[in-house]
Design an enzyme around this catalytic site. Structure first.
Site, PDB file in Angstrom:
ATOM      1  N   ALA A   1      -4.096 -14.003  -1.127  1.00 43.84           N
ATOM      2  CA  ALA A   1      -5.204 -14.691  -1.773  1.00 43.84           C
ATOM      3  C   ALA A   1      -6.298 -13.710  -2.202  1.00 43.84           C
ATOM      4  CB  ALA A   1      -5.779 -15.744  -0.820  1.00 43.84           C
ATOM      5  N   GLY A   2      -6.507 -12.661  -1.429  1.00 42.76           N
ATOM      6  CA  GLY A   2      -7.584 -11.714  -1.724  1.00 42.76           C
ATOM      7  C   GLY A   2      -8.903 -12.217  -1.155  1.00 42.76           C
TER       8      GLY A   2
ATOM      9  N   HIS B   1      -0.313  -9.849  -3.616  1.00 37.23           N
ATOM     10  CA  HIS B   1       0.296  -9.966  -2.293  1.00 37.23           C
ATOM     11  C   HIS B   1      -0.339 -11.058  -1.438  1.00 37.23           C
ATOM     12  CE1 HIS B   1      -3.299  -7.891  -0.915  1.00 37.23           C
ATOM     13  NE2 HIS B   1      -2.902  -8.006   0.342  1.00 37.23           N
TER      14      HIS B   1
ATOM     15  N   ASN C   1       0.861  -1.188   0.000  1.00 34.42           N
ATOM     16  CA  ASN C   1       0.000   0.000   0.000  1.00 34.42           C
ATOM     17  C   ASN C   1       0.895   1.236   0.000  1.00 34.42           C
ATOM     18  OD1 ASN C   1      -2.228  -1.663   0.252  1.00 34.42           O
ATOM     19  ND2 ASN C   1      -2.749  -1.054   2.330  1.00 34.42           N
TER      20      ASN C   1
ATOM     21  N   LYS D   1      -2.740 -13.787  15.855  1.00 30.75           N
ATOM     22  CA  LYS D   1      -3.535 -12.648  15.424  1.00 30.75           C
ATOM     23  C   LYS D   1      -3.867 -11.728  16.606  1.00 30.75           C
ATOM     24  CE  LYS D   1      -6.470 -12.735  12.133  1.00 30.75           C
ATOM     25  NZ  LYS D   1      -5.646 -12.005  11.139  1.00 30.75           N
TER      26      LYS D   1
END
Length: 372
Positions: free
Chosen positions: A289-290, A287, A238, A366
């Protein structure tokens, strides 16, 4: 390595007007993302677009593309300026990694830090008061720190298949969002010349901050695992850079100046790609899997019972997932994403890149309770 024996023959990327698509008709692409892509191609000053198979709809424009324009559009970078993927190799043989012990130790990534980060900022050429309290933290959404083991490594790739690896996905935290909010008024027309200077200075700091953030996260994880590390790749996805041809925006499209990590979900393989088509792809690459499904719809697709959430902390590879945020666990469920294998296959098929290594998740961190 990288041929993916799925029966596809090599084909050139498909070009329509200013848009070059590095995916075939076999790829699953949300029609709304292509609508956004076509809309952006009509914006003032936009000359070229490279779209990748992880393409999906975004808030201000499509995610998974690189866009060249004669003016700077902050919304084509988004709020998480500098977000990217960094891959590290640990000097820890994977056979010596104890899964349950590693899972316990990595919880430190969600704990408050007792080390001031002002010196780290200064060493990186950044102001010592630039969001030091957030440095070394992962954040929410799709960000993570993942311990990985190699499943396949090309003989031409200088990676040790017997060692442990870390893949870190994070960005500039609240810093990027604060910069974006400052320049909201310039979103529609874009910025030209001196107008862009203020944004660019702040943007460049956020990109460096985000890279440093990933490095510190990796250092914290390596210390928890009692290991040293070396960086293999740092690929922000980004950002905007000024080139001789204009402003090159990358939104969810990694800088392809070396080896590029392509992340799967927390329960699927990730890949290390080598770019082959620098010019048509505008020096960018997929970058990850989307997303296939947006966050809100996932709450209707995944049952939130305690037993189901506990099941999602175990992967088909025998790995572990550390996430104590119920909503985030559902929104980031593996089925929310496209197949990373198919995305990698599309890049190979369209001759955009080749696969040099495949990794399987071992422990994915996470979020724990109280972590912000």
């Amino acid at each position: 390595m990288g041929t993916f024996p799925m029966g596809s023959r090599l084909s050139a990327p498909q070009t329509r007007g200013a848009i070059t698509c590095f995916y075939t008709s076999d790829a699953w692409i949300d029609g709304r993302a292509e609508d956004q892509l076509n809309h952006v191609s009509t914006w003032s000053g936009v000359t070229k677009i490279a779209a990748f198979p992880d393409l999906h709809p975004g808030k201000y424009g499509p995610v998974g593309c690189a866009i060249l324009s004669d003016r700077l559009y902050p919304q084509l970078v988004g709020t998480d300026i500098g977000c990217g993927m960094s891959l590290f190799q640990l000097d820890l043989p994977i056979r010596k990694l104890k899964l349950e012990k590693a899972t316990r130790r990595l919880r430190v990534l969600g704990s408050p830090q007792d080390v001031p980060r002002h010196a780290d900022l200064a060493q990186a050429g950044l102001p010592g008061d630039l969001w030091p309290e957030a440095l070394g933290t992962i954040g929410g959404g799709n960000h993570f720190c993942e311990v990985q083991r190699s499943a396949e490594v090309s003989p031409h790739c200088d990676l040790d298949p017997d060692l442990t690896y870390l893949l870190v996905h994070s960005g500039s935290r609240g810093l990027g969002a604060s910069i974006f909010d400052t320049y909201m008024s310039d979103l529609q027309a874009g910025m030209i010349g001196a107008e862009a200077d203020g944004y660019r200075i702040a943007h460049d700091q956020a990109v460096r901050w985000a890279s440093l953030n990933r490095e510190i996260i990796a250092r914290r994880a390596a210390a928890a695992l009692r290991a040293d590390l070396v960086q293999i790749s740092d690929a922000p996805h980004n950002l905007v850079t000024e080139t001789d041809a204009g402003w090159l925006h990358r939104k969810g499209a990694a800088v392809a100046s070396g080896l590029v990590p392509l992340a799967g979900s927390r329960a699927t393989p990730s890949y290390l790609m080598e770019s082959l088509d620098q010019s048509a792809a505008l020096g960018a690459l997929a970058h990850g899997a989307g997303r296939r499904y947006d966050r809100s719809s996932m709450h209707g697709r995944v049952q939130g019972q305690k037993s189901n959430l506990e099941r999602m902390t175990r992967t088909s590879f025998g790995g572990r997932v550390i996430c104590e945020d119920r909503a985030l666990m559902i929104e980031e469920a593996p089925e929310a994403y496209k197949s990373a294998a198919q995305v990698a296959q599309q890049l190979v098929t369209t001759q955009a890149a080749k696969v040099v290594a495949t990794f399987h998740p071992v422990v994915t961190f996470k979020k724990i309770r109280g972590d912000r």
